[in-house]
Each structure stands twice: as structure tokens, then as C-alpha cells.
Design an enzyme around this catalytic site. Sequence first.
Site, PDB file in Angstrom:
ATOM      1  N   ASP A   1      18.931  37.224  14.333  1.00  0.00           N
ATOM      2  CA  ASP A   1      20.265  37.819  14.192  1.00  0.00           C
ATOM      3  C   ASP A   1      21.338  36.866  14.694  1.00  0.00           C
ATOM      4  O   ASP A   1      22.432  36.786  14.126  1.00  0.00           O
ATOM      5  CB  ASP A   1      20.362  39.125  14.999  1.00  0.00           C
ATOM      6  CG  ASP A   1      19.706  40.304  14.300  1.00  0.00           C
ATOM      7  OD1 ASP A   1      19.512  40.245  13.073  1.00  0.00           O
ATOM      8  OD2 ASP A   1      19.378  41.287  14.996  1.00  0.00           O
TER       9      ASP A   1
ATOM     10  N   GLY B   1      28.387  42.947   6.300  1.00  0.00           N
ATOM     11  CA  GLY B   1      27.168  42.483   6.962  1.00  0.00           C
ATOM     12  C   GLY B   1      26.112  41.898   6.055  1.00  0.00           C
ATOM     13  O   GLY B   1      25.062  41.457   6.535  1.00  0.00           O
TER      14      GLY B   1
ATOM     15  N   ALA C   1      26.506  48.059  22.339  1.00  0.00           N
ATOM     16  CA  ALA C   1      25.847  47.272  23.380  1.00  0.00           C
ATOM     17  C   ALA C   1      24.339  47.231  23.175  1.00  0.00           C
ATOM     18  O   ALA C   1      23.590  47.011  24.120  1.00  0.00           O
ATOM     19  CB  ALA C   1      26.170  47.849  24.765  1.00  0.00           C
ATOM     20  N   GLY C   2      23.890  47.444  21.937  1.00  0.00           N
ATOM     21  CA  GLY C   2      22.466  47.422  21.627  1.00  0.00           C
ATOM     22  C   GLY C   2      21.972  46.033  21.239  1.00  0.00           C
ATOM     23  O   GLY C   2      22.606  45.017  21.544  1.00  0.00           O
ATOM     24  N   GLY C   3      20.840  46.005  20.534  1.00  0.00           N
ATOM     25  CA  GLY C   3      20.220  44.731  20.179  1.00  0.00           C
ATOM     26  C   GLY C   3      21.085  43.861  19.286  1.00  0.00           C
ATOM     27  O   GLY C   3      21.166  42.642  19.480  1.00  0.00           O
TER      28      GLY C   3
ATOM     29  N   LYS D   1      14.770  46.722  19.422  1.00  0.00           N
ATOM     30  CA  LYS D   1      14.930  45.297  19.704  1.00  0.00           C
ATOM     31  C   LYS D   1      14.746  44.976  21.187  1.00  0.00           C
ATOM     32  O   LYS D   1      14.151  43.949  21.531  1.00  0.00           O
ATOM     33  CB  LYS D   1      16.291  44.806  19.201  1.00  0.00           C
ATOM     34  CG  LYS D   1      16.409  44.874  17.679  1.00  0.00           C
ATOM     35  CD  LYS D   1      17.716  44.293  17.178  1.00  0.00           C
ATOM     36  CE  LYS D   1      17.770  44.379  15.657  1.00  0.00           C
ATOM     37  NZ  LYS D   1      18.946  43.707  15.086  1.00  0.00           N
TER      38      LYS D   1
ATOM     39  N   TYR E   1      25.307  46.529   6.342  1.00  0.00           N
ATOM     40  CA  TYR E   1      25.288  46.030   4.972  1.00  0.00           C
ATOM     41  C   TYR E   1      25.007  47.132   3.948  1.00  0.00           C
ATOM     42  O   TYR E   1      25.043  46.889   2.739  1.00  0.00           O
ATOM     43  CB  TYR E   1      24.260  44.901   4.812  1.00  0.00           C
ATOM     44  CG  TYR E   1      22.822  45.304   5.066  1.00  0.00           C
ATOM     45  CD1 TYR E   1      22.052  45.883   4.067  1.00  0.00           C
ATOM     46  CD2 TYR E   1      22.231  45.066   6.300  1.00  0.00           C
ATOM     47  CE1 TYR E   1      20.737  46.241   4.292  1.00  0.00           C
ATOM     48  CE2 TYR E   1      20.913  45.418   6.533  1.00  0.00           C
ATOM     49  CZ  TYR E   1      20.170  46.008   5.522  1.00  0.00           C
ATOM     50  OH  TYR E   1      18.863  46.354   5.749  1.00  0.00           O
TER      51      TYR E   1
END
Length: 536
Positions: free
Chosen positions: A367, A503, A396-398, A326, A482
Site C-alpha cells: 500500500d 483510489g 487511523a487503520g491499516g 492489516k 476505488y
Amino acid sequence: MRAAHGRTLLAASVTRARPALKRQLELAQAAGADLVELRADLIGDLSAVEAALRRPRPLPVILTLRSAAEGGAWSGAEHERIATLLQLGALRPDYIDIEWATWRRSGSLRRKLRELCRLPVASNARGAEHRPSVGRPPAAPRLILSHHTNDPRPRRLPELLACLSAGEAHVVKAAFCAHDATDALRALAAASELHGRDRLILVAAGLAGLCTRVLAPKFGLFATFACLRAGSESATGQPTLAIMRERYRWAQVDAATRVFGVVGWPVTHSASPLVHNAALHACGINAVYLPFPVRPGYRNLVAYLELLTAWPELNVTGLSVTQPHKENVLRWLEARGQALDGAAQRCRAVNTLTRRQNGTWLGSNTDLVGFREAVRCALLARGIDLAGRRVAVLGAGGVARAVAAALQELGCCVVVYGQTERRARRLARELACQWRPWSERSVYEAEVLVNCTPVGMSPEVRATPLPDVAIRPGTVVVDTIYDPPATHLQRAARRRGCVVLGGREMFIRQAVAQFEAWHRCSAPLDIMRRAASERC
């Protein structure tokens, strides 16, 4: 064999002696196969193969007795294999598959197969070929010269196709091992430029190679392969006939079919192909949505996207982007001077790519809206207002970037607990929120906890990003995963009396936003939810 209009054929690989081969041929016909490959080396019972060739056949048959050197299961002497192949070939299967290396090595074999298959090829057999009568053997088998390699780039394609021009084969097959989607698409791009591709079978193994199978009709290749049922594959990653025909609507793929997909590593867990293909079918859109596994690292993503950009004939017009790409996509778009929507600019991450009519790309982030609307609606229904709440975000990612931005829009005070300090600091700086070291997550001070890491995702379903005892009773716990629908974290939170959200609804809402952006029509929400529930 090839239909006069040049339609790509779907072959069912049969690899077992049970149920009876006659029954398996009937099942393949009922499932929509055009022909059947009898993998005699895998079936093992050569008397059953012989009996099947002697009987009337509901479908044309390819006879294959693959050598161990090219991934087959024949364990006997080579001269015995050749003798057995010729003996079975005398029963006139519609095709005989022999390895190109074996063909080149033995002048005696070439002479015998030329006689059996009535080579050289007559001039009127070039290109489109007529289908033999079903139920009785052809006058002579047609010859397939095949080459199987672990090389991610099938470099022998021109030499194999030269066999066609020289009258040494009716069809050639190249099977290789793609490391990721870029390898598979490079080979498909090369094949699309070759003269004689209407008599070429090009197959890459594994999930990365699925695109070579589904898109074979788009580029007019001769045939591709599927299996009757899961567990009976003749090659790694071979899909079932049902998946090819129902999920990917293989029979409707043609030169005008637009291509969409999900890019990430891994993508085996993704429900996006199920959800988007169901929506495409419901709306009657001539498009297909595929998984595109692209290895981690910026350079790998760049190689993939540059290939798509330079190959407009593939007609990739939309991509979902998942971990770990991302932020890589954002970097690539900015380096090329491409456009970003407001959500992508705010999150500094992209989960949606759209190719515009002028060939440029637009980076978006659905998102953010997916999480915001899913969480807002679910919590308001429980009488919970997030405004002013302190929220701990794990990761702390996309995904974390989109979630943090969405929570700020809802009026929350966000604290990020990052597994990598550098990324957590950068996220906090760019979104003007707080951060804490990952080691402090077990003593989080917040009313809401959101997991944005892949920890607990299938297949590592026993993993959890937070020890059970660290979950504070009464916390609102949101898990962006999810698959599985109930993670270890979610189950533990419920046991401790927490309000828990999974999710799936976030995933559905972001997919709806993607679909409507790409296709400019309302997304069939109920159908997409139903498709997601089948996977999750």
C-alpha cells in the site's frame, strides 16, 4: 458418469422453467458444463421436467426434488414428493438426488430406489466411472445421497462416505453453511483426507464457500455446481458457469495449482480476484486467486492463518490483506517470529503475505509504494509538489498507516484524524506525526485531504467521511476507495473546485507490486488496469 481420468465435473443447476429446459441444457453445454441438475422443486413445472427427461439430452442430468427441510422448495406432502421423484426417476435421469435423512427414514423408499438404481453398486463402478452416452438415458440412474445443514462444520462426512462403502450410493453430497473462509477450508481439509472423496460433492454456501467450488478439482472431488446466469442460483453464493470457467479458470485447476487470495471482512467489494486472475491467465501461471472472507477479530484471523500454515497441501503461497486485518496480521507474524519487510515495519501494518519455500511467512506492505507512486505521479502531472505540504489523513487503520508513511517519505507534514482516539494516538506515536480527534475533522487545516476510511465504499455509496460544506475549495482531495470509482466525497470535492484523485491507481500499483513479489516476473499492467475498470 465420471470420466476415466477422474476429472472433477461441473454441474449447471437449472431452477426455472423458462427459457425451455431443452434450451437451458443447450446453453449449459455451450457454457462448458459437464452435466445439468434439474431442480424440479424450484422449476415447479413438473410436466416440463418430465418432457425434458423424455427427450434426447445434450448433457447428462441430475434429477433433484429437494425437501423444504433441507432448503428445497417442495411445499406438498412428503409422500407426494417421493411418489413424484420415483415417477420422474423411472424416466432414467443419469442421477437421482435424494436426502440422506429421507433414505434412512423410509425402508420402502430404499427398496424402490435400490431396484430403480440397481443397487448395490457393482465392484467395477467404484472410483472412476464411465460417462454415459449423451443423448440417450443410461441403463439405470445412479444414486446421490445428499445432506444439507446450516452447521458450519459438516460433521456427517464419514457417515456419508460409509454409504459408498456399503453400496448404498454412487455419490454422496454434503452441503453446509460456512460462516467464513476458515469453516470452508476446514471442511475441505477434512474431505481431502477421506477415502472415497472422488465420489464426494462438498459445497459450502455463500461467498465464504466459493473456495470449496473452485478448489474441488485440486482435491479430486466428484463434482461441484454453478448456475447458468446471475439470479438463477440454486444456493446462496453460487457463481455462474462463466465466472467459474473464465475468472477462476476452473477447468485448469489441478493438484499442482497454487492458491492466492484476499483476506478481509467484507471482501465482496474487492476487485483483487478480477485483477490477479486476469494477470495469472495472461502470464500462463498455474494458480488461482480467491476471496477469503475472515470475520473481524484477532482470534478469527489466527485460526485462519494457523490452518493454512498447518496444511501445506492447499499450497496457499500469497495473500492480500484488507480491512480489518492489516494490523492483526502484523501481530500474528511478530508473535510467531516471522519476517517483515521495511515498509511493513515502518507502517506497522501488513497488506501482503508471502509464504516462502521453507514454510515461513513474510509480511510486506505494498500500500505504501502503491499510494506514494500513484499520488506523486498524478500530482506532478498537474504541477503539484507535495513536499512541505500539510496533509490531513482521515482514519487511523491499516490503510492510514501506509498512507501516512508514504506522505512522510514525500516530505509532507501529516495530521491524523482518527475515529478511535486510542488508535490515532498510537499511529501518531509510532510514525512521529500529529493527531486530532475525529470531531475536529470538519475544521481541518491542510492543503491536502486523504480519506483512508471505508466510509463511502460500495454498497454504502451515499455515505461520506466529511460533510460537503467542510470541504475547503482548492484542497487536493484524495480518496483511497476505488469502488465506486467516484464516491460522494469525490463528487462533492469536484463541485467545490478541488483537485480530486480516486483510489483505483493506488489499488492497481499495490497489486502490481504484490504480483511481482509473488511470481518473480513483470506484471501485465495494462491487463490489470483493464480488469480493474470492469469492476470499478
